[in-house]
Design an enzyme around this catalytic site. Sequence first.
Site, PDB file in Angstrom:
ATOM      1  N   LYS A 129      31.005 -12.361  44.307  1.00  0.00           N
ATOM      2  CA  LYS A 129      32.034 -12.238  43.277  1.00  0.00           C
ATOM      3  C   LYS A 129      32.362 -13.583  42.637  1.00  0.00           C
ATOM      4  O   LYS A 129      32.626 -13.660  41.431  1.00  0.00           O
ATOM      5  CB  LYS A 129      33.298 -11.608  43.869  1.00  0.00           C
ATOM      6  CG  LYS A 129      33.119 -10.140  44.216  1.00  0.00           C
ATOM      7  CD  LYS A 129      34.403  -9.525  44.748  1.00  0.00           C
ATOM      8  CE  LYS A 129      34.220  -8.041  45.053  1.00  0.00           C
ATOM      9  NZ  LYS A 129      35.456  -7.428  45.577  1.00  0.00           N
ATOM     10  N   LYS A 210      24.560   3.133  43.880  1.00  0.00           N
ATOM     11  CA  LYS A 210      25.680   3.979  44.306  1.00  0.00           C
ATOM     12  C   LYS A 210      26.573   4.323  43.124  1.00  0.00           C
ATOM     13  O   LYS A 210      26.733   3.523  42.196  1.00  0.00           O
ATOM     14  CB  LYS A 210      26.505   3.242  45.352  1.00  0.00           C
ATOM     15  CG  LYS A 210      25.928   3.255  46.757  1.00  0.00           C
ATOM     16  CD  LYS A 210      26.808   2.487  47.724  1.00  0.00           C
ATOM     17  CE  LYS A 210      28.158   3.144  47.899  1.00  0.00           C
ATOM     18  NZ  LYS A 210      28.999   2.438  48.908  1.00  0.00           N
ATOM     19  N   LYS A 213      32.830   3.037  40.050  1.00  0.00           N
ATOM     20  CA  LYS A 213      33.713   2.973  38.886  1.00  0.00           C
ATOM     21  C   LYS A 213      33.262   1.908  37.895  1.00  0.00           C
ATOM     22  O   LYS A 213      33.509   2.009  36.702  1.00  0.00           O
ATOM     23  CB  LYS A 213      35.148   2.698  39.340  1.00  0.00           C
ATOM     24  CG  LYS A 213      36.153   2.711  38.202  1.00  0.00           C
ATOM     25  CD  LYS A 213      37.542   2.347  38.677  1.00  0.00           C
ATOM     26  CE  LYS A 213      38.491   2.267  37.485  1.00  0.00           C
ATOM     27  NZ  LYS A 213      39.843   1.821  37.877  1.00  0.00           N
TER      28      LYS A 213
END
Length: 346
Positions: A129, A210, A213
Site C-alpha cells: 500500500k 478475487k 470493491k
Amino acid sequence: MSSNRSEIATNAAAASPARPVVLTCAQPTGRLHLGNYLGAVVNWERMQNDYECYFGVADQHAITVPKVPAELRRNTHACLAQYLAAGIDPARSHVFVQSHVTGHTELAWVLGCICPLGWLERMTQYKDKSRKQESVGSGLLYYPVLMAADILLYNANAVPVGEDQRQHMELARDLAEKFNREFSPTFNVPGAFIGQAGARIMSLQNPEAKMSKSDPNQGGVVYLVDTPDVVRKKILSAVTDSGSEIRACSGSPGIKNLLAIFSAVTGEPVADIEARFEGRGYGDFKKAVADAVIARIDPVRVRYEALMKDGAHLDSVFKAGAEAAQRTAWRTLSKVYRKVGFVQRT
C-alpha cells in the site's frame, strides 16, 4: 423496532454460559459484496450458537487512509445494517463500533511499545500500500498493532481471517507471546478460525482476481444491496470463454467461478450442478445462476433497506454492543496496566 429489543438481546447474550471467544472486525466500506457474504459473513452467522462472538465495525482502522467524515458515519451504519440483514443477531452476539469502546487504542499503545519496528516494516500489506501512495501516514504502519489490540482486548480464542490478514494474525500471536513472557501470562494466544469452507468468489469480469470493491470494472462485483435487475445483468454478462462445457475442469476460470457461486448459494455440490447442465449452453446456465443468487441475497437487500430507515434501532444495537464489549475491555485493560506498572486509577 425498539431500543428495548436490543437491551433484551444484550442481556440474553451476556447471560449465555462461557464459550470460546471469537472476534472479527471489518472496516465500514459501505457495501458488502457477494464474496464478503459467502466467504465470511455466512460463516460468522453459523458461529453464533457455539461461540461468544464479538463483531466490530473497525472505524479506527478505516482512517489509515483519507475518509470523508460524513461518508464514514453513513458507511458505519450501513455496515451494521448489512450484518444484521445477513443474519448477525444481537441477541446472540455483541456488535459494536471500535471507536465506541475504550481500550482498543490504549492497548495498541502498550503493545506498540514492545513491538520491534522491523516486525511492522516487514508487513507485506504495508509495503504494497505504501508503494501506491505518495504520502503514507504512520497509522498504516501501525495498523497491525491496532488489529492485535482488537483481538487481545477480548482474549479471543479464534479469529476468522482472510488470506490477506494471516500475516497480521501472526503478529498478534507474536505480541501475545512476547507480552506473556515479559510480564507474566495475560493473553490467550489466538488462532486463525477456519470454518466451513467459504466459497472463493472471483470477479465476474476478471475471474483470475478475487471479487473486490476496488475492481475497476464494477460489472464484475455483485453487491448485497444490488437490485435483482442489476444482479441479473452482471451475471448474464459474466466472462466465460468460447467453449460450451459447464464443468469446473473445462479450463474456463469464468465457468469455474460461476459453478462455485451456484454451489455456494444453493448448497448443491458442483458435480451435481455439472450433471444437471450437461449438454446445455452457457445462456441457460447463467440464467440459473442469476436466479439462484437473487433468491439468496434479495431478502438480505430488502431487510437492509428497512433497517437503514430505522437509525434509532441501529444506534441502540451499537450502544448495547459497546456496553457488553466495554465490560470485557475494562477487565483486560486494567490487568495489562497493572502488569506494566501503571498506578491504579482512582
